[in-house]
Motif scaffolding. Sequence first.
Motif, PDB file in Angstrom:
ATOM      1  N   TRP A   1      34.043  49.496  34.675  1.00 45.51           N
ATOM      2  CA  TRP A   1      34.748  48.856  35.790  1.00 45.51           C
ATOM      3  C   TRP A   1      36.227  49.267  35.834  1.00 45.51           C
ATOM      4  CZ3 TRP A   1      32.606  43.134  35.451  1.00 45.51           C
ATOM      5  CH2 TRP A   1      31.260  43.130  35.845  1.00 45.51           C
ATOM      6  N   THR A   2      36.836  49.337  34.667  1.00 49.26           N
ATOM      7  CA  THR A   2      38.268  49.664  34.648  1.00 49.26           C
ATOM      8  C   THR A   2      38.531  51.073  35.169  1.00 49.26           C
ATOM      9  OG1 THR A   2      38.574  48.178  32.753  1.00 49.26           O
ATOM     10  CG2 THR A   2      40.316  49.795  33.185  1.00 49.26           C
ATOM     11  N   VAL A   3      37.722  52.029  34.715  1.00 54.22           N
ATOM     12  CA  VAL A   3      37.920  53.420  35.137  1.00 54.22           C
ATOM     13  C   VAL A   3      37.501  53.623  36.585  1.00 54.22           C
ATOM     14  CG1 VAL A   3      37.254  55.812  34.697  1.00 54.22           C
ATOM     15  CG2 VAL A   3      37.685  54.260  32.775  1.00 54.22           C
ATOM     16  N   ALA A   4      36.393  53.017  36.992  1.00 44.19           N
ATOM     17  CA  ALA A   4      35.867  53.256  38.341  1.00 44.19           C
ATOM     18  C   ALA A   4      36.576  52.445  39.415  1.00 44.19           C
ATOM     19  CB  ALA A   4      34.380  52.945  38.362  1.00 44.19           C
ATOM     20  N   LEU A   5      37.121  51.281  39.063  1.00 43.50           N
ATOM     21  CA  LEU A   5      37.663  50.379  40.078  1.00 43.50           C
ATOM     22  C   LEU A   5      39.163  50.131  39.972  1.00 43.50           C
ATOM     23  CD1 LEU A   5      34.850  47.639  39.886  1.00 43.50           C
ATOM     24  CD2 LEU A   5      34.985  49.542  41.498  1.00 43.50           C
ATOM     25  N   GLY A   6      39.701  50.265  38.773  1.00 50.15           N
ATOM     26  CA  GLY A   6      41.097  49.887  38.566  1.00 50.15           C
ATOM     27  C   GLY A   6      41.186  48.464  38.041  1.00 50.15           C
ATOM     28  N   GLU A   7      42.371  48.086  37.549  1.00 50.91           N
ATOM     29  CA  GLU A   7      42.522  46.802  36.870  1.00 50.91           C
ATOM     30  C   GLU A   7      42.382  45.612  37.811  1.00 50.91           C
ATOM     31  OE1 GLU A   7      45.976  46.404  34.509  1.00 50.91           O
ATOM     32  OE2 GLU A   7      45.401  47.961  33.057  1.00 50.91           O
ATOM     33  N   THR A   8      42.868  45.741  39.035  1.00 50.88           N
ATOM     34  CA  THR A   8      42.814  44.600  39.948  1.00 50.88           C
ATOM     35  C   THR A   8      41.375  44.193  40.246  1.00 50.88           C
ATOM     36  OG1 THR A   8      44.902  45.271  40.972  1.00 50.88           O
ATOM     37  CG2 THR A   8      43.509  43.728  42.203  1.00 50.88           C
ATOM     38  N   TRP A   9      40.558  45.161  40.659  1.00 49.22           N
ATOM     39  CA  TRP A   9      39.157  44.874  40.921  1.00 49.22           C
ATOM     40  C   TRP A   9      38.427  44.463  39.644  1.00 49.22           C
ATOM     41  CZ3 TRP A   9      37.243  43.663  45.343  1.00 49.22           C
ATOM     42  CH2 TRP A   9      37.757  44.204  46.525  1.00 49.22           C
ATOM     43  N   THR A  10      38.807  45.055  38.518  1.00 46.60           N
ATOM     44  CA  THR A  10      38.168  44.699  37.245  1.00 46.60           C
ATOM     45  C   THR A  10      38.408  43.239  36.907  1.00 46.60           C
ATOM     46  OG1 THR A  10      38.382  46.961  36.420  1.00 46.60           O
ATOM     47  CG2 THR A  10      38.039  45.224  34.787  1.00 46.60           C
ATOM     48  N   GLN A  11      39.648  42.771  37.124  1.00 42.70           N
ATOM     49  CA  GLN A  11      39.946  41.360  36.872  1.00 42.70           C
ATOM     50  C   GLN A  11      39.079  40.455  37.748  1.00 42.70           C
ATOM     51  OE1 GLN A  11      44.177  40.366  36.922  1.00 42.70           O
ATOM     52  NE2 GLN A  11      44.695  42.439  36.276  1.00 42.70           N
ATOM     53  N   PHE A  12      38.932  40.855  39.007  1.00 40.66           N
ATOM     54  CA  PHE A  12      38.126  40.057  39.935  1.00 40.66           C
ATOM     55  C   PHE A  12      36.664  39.991  39.491  1.00 40.66           C
ATOM     56  CE2 PHE A  12      35.528  40.056  43.918  1.00 40.66           C
ATOM     57  CZ  PHE A  12      35.763  38.729  44.260  1.00 40.66           C
ATOM     58  N   LEU A  13      36.087  41.115  39.143  1.00 41.77           N
ATOM     59  CA  LEU A  13      34.683  41.132  38.716  1.00 41.77           C
ATOM     60  C   LEU A  13      34.499  40.455  37.365  1.00 41.77           C
ATOM     61  CD1 LEU A  13      33.418  44.676  39.803  1.00 41.77           C
ATOM     62  CD2 LEU A  13      33.518  42.546  41.101  1.00 41.77           C
ATOM     63  N   LEU A  14      35.475  40.637  36.479  1.00 41.05           N
ATOM     64  CA  LEU A  14      35.392  39.972  35.177  1.00 41.05           C
ATOM     65  C   LEU A  14      35.432  38.450  35.338  1.00 41.05           C
ATOM     66  CD1 LEU A  14      37.571  42.097  32.711  1.00 41.05           C
ATOM     67  CD2 LEU A  14      35.113  41.648  32.571  1.00 41.05           C
ATOM     68  N   LEU A  15      36.234  37.972  36.281  1.00 35.66           N
ATOM     69  CA  LEU A  15      36.300  36.529  36.507  1.00 35.66           C
ATOM     70  C   LEU A  15      34.936  35.994  36.951  1.00 35.66           C
ATOM     71  CD1 LEU A  15      38.022  33.970  36.636  1.00 35.66           C
ATOM     72  CD2 LEU A  15      38.575  34.548  39.015  1.00 35.66           C
ATOM     73  N   ILE A  16      34.268  36.712  37.845  1.00 36.43           N
ATOM     74  CA  ILE A  16      32.922  36.311  38.280  1.00 36.43           C
ATOM     75  C   ILE A  16      31.965  36.277  37.088  1.00 36.43           C
ATOM     76  CG2 ILE A  16      30.928  37.007  39.670  1.00 36.43           C
ATOM     77  CD1 ILE A  16      32.868  38.212  41.688  1.00 36.43           C
ATOM     78  N   ALA A  17      32.011  37.318  36.265  1.00 36.66           N
ATOM     79  CA  ALA A  17      31.100  37.409  35.120  1.00 36.66           C
ATOM     80  C   ALA A  17      31.405  36.348  34.072  1.00 36.66           C
ATOM     81  CB  ALA A  17      31.177  38.800  34.504  1.00 36.66           C
ATOM     82  N   VAL A  18      32.685  36.113  33.791  1.00 33.30           N
ATOM     83  CA  VAL A  18      33.057  35.143  32.750  1.00 33.30           C
ATOM     84  C   VAL A  18      32.612  33.736  33.141  1.00 33.30           C
ATOM     85  CG1 VAL A  18      35.035  33.951  31.727  1.00 33.30           C
ATOM     86  CG2 VAL A  18      34.949  36.444  31.731  1.00 33.30           C
ATOM     87  N   ILE A  19      32.824  33.350  34.393  1.00 37.08           N
ATOM     88  CA  ILE A  19      32.387  32.014  34.832  1.00 37.08           C
ATOM     89  C   ILE A  19      30.872  31.890  34.717  1.00 37.08           C
ATOM     90  CG2 ILE A  19      32.245  30.466  36.815  1.00 37.08           C
ATOM     91  CD1 ILE A  19      34.971  31.502  37.694  1.00 37.08           C
ATOM     92  N   ALA A  20      30.143  32.934  35.115  1.00 38.04           N
ATOM     93  CA  ALA A  20      28.681  32.912  34.996  1.00 38.04           C
ATOM     94  C   ALA A  20      28.245  32.773  33.542  1.00 38.04           C
ATOM     95  CB  ALA A  20      28.095  34.184  35.607  1.00 38.04           C
TER      96      ALA A  20
END
Length: 766
Positions: free
Chosen positions: A303-322
Amino acid sequence: MAATESAERTEDEAILHRLGYAQVLYREMGGFSNFAISFTIISILAGCLTSYYLAFNNGGPVAITWGWLLVGAFCILVAMAMGEIASAMPTAGALYFWASKLGGPAWGWFTGWFNLVGEIAVTASIQYGSAIFTTALLNLWFPGLGNETGTIFVVFTVIAALQLGLNLLNINVLALLNTVSAWWHMAGVAVIVLVLAVVPETHQSPAFVFGETINNSGFSDTAFWFVFGIGLLMSQYTITGFDASAHMSEETRSASRTAALGMVMAVVASVVFGFILLVAVTFAVPDVPGVIDAGGDAVIYIWTVALGETWTQFLLLIAVIAQLFCGTASVTASSRMMFAFSRDQAVPFSNVWRKVASNRAPVNAVTAICVLSWALMLPTLVNGVLGYAVGTSIAVIGLYIAFGLPIILRIKAGDSFEAGAWSLGNRYKWISTISVVWIGLVCILFLMPLSPAGVPFSAEFDWEAMNYAPLTVGGALILFGGWYLISARHWFTGPVPEGGSLAELQSIEDQLAVEAAGTTTSTTAAAGAATTAGAVAVAEKADEKDAAAEKDTEKDTAAEKADEKDTAAEKDEAGTKTDEKADATDADTTDTKAAESADTGTAVEPLTTDEPTVEAKAEAKPAADVEPVAPTAADTGTAEATPTAVDPGVRAALKDELKDELKAELKEELKAELLAELTAKATTNGRAKRTTKPRTSAAATPKTEAAAATTPPTTPPTTPPTTSETAPEAAPTAPKRRTTRKAAPKTDGEAGAAPEAEPEADTPAK
């Protein structure tokens, strides 16, 4: 809707009572909530993402995509085989209860312990995996925090404590969390897939996603199928824990059907959504070496390499809550299993773990699960990746052994198995058989070394690379097997009924209701509504009842004295005049009683001349010697229970009290009429006056045909044609007896008939 839910609870409780258990957990979960807890524990946003590296290193994209579908298909069969058994026996004990009933105590013992060990291991793995992702997110928010194993373990500890606190809440809160979690997972997958499809500048080809193989295990490529089998650990570990729907049976409405469907549909939905997620992540892989080097952080690297840190933070937040939802649900299901196993005295200090709080949460079992799962991940302080892999192996092996044993016994039972609301029919033969074969295969695979360095006695052997699953599973087998042979086989008998009768089970439930409310809960029969009353209020109510009974007794005594005076004065009147007056009075009294009987739903008992009259009884003894008898439990046909703050039968007692009060009101209305009747029924010169029987409803006891034929009615009928006719004349004399009141017999559908006067007979003048 409320009536439907009440009927569902009643049916569920009846099934639970038949299985020997009281309803001590709140039954508040619906069908979607039951599905949601299994879907949450499977958690494709937890298992798929945290163990992605296991499949990528051992088989590559082929093991991720095709391996997921392969494992998913077999897991659906396993869920179907388990669902049929869950439908027949919907209890919180689930797997071990099924094994005990189908195979005996020994089967139940081993199934229960493998299930419990697997539940603890899967909870630990989920919590530690979420700690890895949470630490990565925190490092993006707070650079310099660090990503070492020590930091991850601290975050893991905080997560375990948070999920412990959440599981001490009411089941309604947990059901709501699981419902939100299910929608969060489905919506989260859709968002992640959309972002991974649109944002990256480049994607891998379909040939890479569905045909690329990678062998980073260290084993030779000639053993690729073995390596591919090890890579299935990601899929098999993710699609596990769906027995949670069965463990929540005692808290689910219509559990006989809902628990089975919850398991099956949770697996089906996870296979579909998980495949879409894995394909999207694999398409976004930037480079193979970087993903391999990232190890447990493989998805975060992608995610970090393909999307960048901003999008990675967003997707990580979704995953962490789940993943937090997932861990919370796993603690819930595991604690119910431990609670049920302790309820049958299979766990040391069982009385501690089976205790429930006022909100019906098994608080001690919840605490034990969280502490034990935390302790299981202590080896990650030495080697985080290997410790996590071992935890997942133990979880898969322990749980799937527990899954397989009841299915084996189901096959053995054959047509003698009593199916529940959800059944496979004859299809169980091939579904259950394939399920058992698959479970045996995966258990053998996940006991194998994960790399050449983990092969014992080899030149490359390294203790840090060893798969400790054989030691832990073998140690558990030796420990629990030895324990059973030495001790438990002498006292463990499988599921222990909580009560020998339905009344005892109801008593347990009433006691818990009192403790939960802090006051006594009384059920009002007339209104049909439950109200909470304190112990003092119940005692005052009983005192009022006693006082009312004393007043009734005093009134009865006064009425009897008045009767004696009236009787003596009226003996001088002419017999014919007395007869006519008595007949008219009787007719009025009969009509009045018939009307009241219709209003109150009670039947008036026909008078007979076999019993002495009230007047005769009163004359047989001086007024001062007459001892009026107050109505007793035997008179009214009710059982009196002394209500106390913790009396489990107080509810039934207060219901009887209400009936007594209703009878007392009716009795007061009849007393005035009875006095008039006794006054009119006087005798002259020893000649018995003619008495008439009051006309009764069809529910009253009919006269004999002979009596009906010889005695015509004395008054014209003024009530419906179903009333009885007049009775024959009384005997000239009657034996002397003490004054008592006779209660009318109950009829079908009646709460109890009102007491009424007995016919009188002449007695010699004093």
